[in-house]
Design a protein around this motif. Sequence first.
Motif, PDB file in Angstrom:
ATOM      1  N   ARG A 245       0.830  -1.211   0.000  1.00 45.15           N
ATOM      2  CA  ARG A 245       0.000   0.000   0.000  1.00 45.15           C
ATOM      3  C   ARG A 245       0.860   1.255   0.000  1.00 45.15           C
ATOM      4  O   ARG A 245       0.428   2.320   0.425  1.00 45.15           O
ATOM      5  N   LEU A 275       0.860   1.367   8.093  1.00 48.88           N
ATOM      6  CA  LEU A 275      -0.110   2.131   7.321  1.00 48.88           C
ATOM      7  C   LEU A 275       0.430   3.506   6.948  1.00 48.88           C
ATOM      8  O   LEU A 275       1.484   3.931   7.415  1.00 48.88           O
ATOM      9  N   THR A 276      -0.315   4.200   6.113  1.00 49.81           N
ATOM     10  CA  THR A 276       0.076   5.515   5.609  1.00 49.81           C
ATOM     11  C   THR A 276       0.401   6.461   6.758  1.00 49.81           C
ATOM     12  O   THR A 276      -0.332   6.554   7.734  1.00 49.81           O
ATOM     13  N   ASP A 290      -6.300   1.956   3.696  1.00 49.33           N
ATOM     14  CA  ASP A 290      -5.296   0.887   3.762  1.00 49.33           C
ATOM     15  C   ASP A 290      -5.878  -0.354   4.431  1.00 49.33           C
ATOM     16  O   ASP A 290      -5.703  -1.482   3.953  1.00 49.33           O
TER      17      ASP A 290
END
Length: 479
Positions: A245, A275-276, A290
């Motif tokens: 991702r 995650l982002t 995500d």
Amino acid sequence: MDVSQVTDVQNYRIFVATWNVAGKSPPSCLNLEDWLHTSPPADIYVLGFQEIVPLNAGNVLGTEDNAPAKKWVALIRKTLNSLPGTSGGCHTPSPVPDPIVELDSDFEGSTRQKASSFFHRRSFQSLSRSMRMENDMSMPQPQLDRRYSVCDRVIFGNRPSDYDPNVRWGSSDDDNGPGESPVVTQYSPMSNSGSFSIEDRERQQGNSRYCLVASKQMVGIFLTVWVRSDLRDDVRNMKVSCVGRGLMGYLGNKGSISISMSLHQTSFCFICSHLTSGQKDGDELRRNSDVLEILRKTRFPRVNGMGDESSPQTILEHDRIIWLGDLNYRIALSYRYAKALVEMRNWRALLEKDQLRIEQRRGRVFGGWSEGKIYFPPTYKYLNNSDRYAGEDRHNKEKRRTPAWCDRILWHGRGLLQLSYVRGESRFSDHRPVYSVFLAEVESINRNRIKKSMSCSSSRIEVEELLPHSCGYSQLNFY
């Protein structure tokens, strides 16, 4: 017999930990005992890392660097097998003999090459092989292929993956800057002919109490699963699935590694994610996306003809599910206000502004998932080798980040009881490690009870055969 009549339920202790190590390779002297010690020792250790390598363009787009992962594995093995109540020794026993399946996220539009397109993987990129070869350069070297891989090979007790479908990758990440062009990479199943003959030399049993049954790296994300050696043969159906991702939503500098396995009759899924990042308004929505994509794209393919027809194929189909990692959710407060609440240890006020809790309450993410109560300070972001948050010193060049609980552990489903949820205090990284101990219910078939029942059934049949025939006639006459 009814299945419930021959099913036993046992409780197993599972130690779960997550640590973003900020791209730093561990020195051999790094002490993990305070982090991994639990009393009594756990039956299973699930240890997830983020940023085990720096997330620069070379590591994201180039060849995968497995050297730090090898060091972490060595440190973990040494620590687990020297904890109080464990025996000495560092050798990891041979792997479980079950089929192992690896699936990198099946992106829309991806195509799979025909089975004839086999090729050897890069030997220096395989953690499993590097652990076996060490510095023996006299070993035969397979031909190397240039790959822009973000998800190389899963190893299960030093055994290479048996299955590896093709996958497309391409992307951009806010932390590493825009401009990188998408990269398309194709994967093929691996040929083992002759390349891993030294596997036979490792069949001997070691005297370690814990053995590594699963280990997987995707760029900076690294997930390992260790079990008590006496449980190794009860662990089956091990599979892994990776979802990228990162850059442009595909590369592996962000994303997840998920490991599926069964212990006796109970299925487990462990998801380690990064995650982002970012603390701007709206970044939490990207993190929600995500999570949703990881749940949607993670797949564990079944192996026909191997007794695998009923195994779970998605994350939520498992009996016991634990999600760990740097989820990167922030606290929606200014640095000054958040820092004041931290100094007052007012966790309740901080958690009211915690993005993960807010998004859960609004039903946008992790619906039906549970998290333990948090009674520890935010785990991010600290100054290097310090107990001070980045931003306290205005003259320091470190970016000012609002303190946040980026590092989290959640679970889903019944049969899991959380016994503890705490953080460690190592200054090795700008994140503090977080760990939790669970009590997991595991179902197993009591074969002795089945044998006893079958023996009783046989006895009843023999007795009926010895009964006088007149009894049978009266029955016939009745009808």
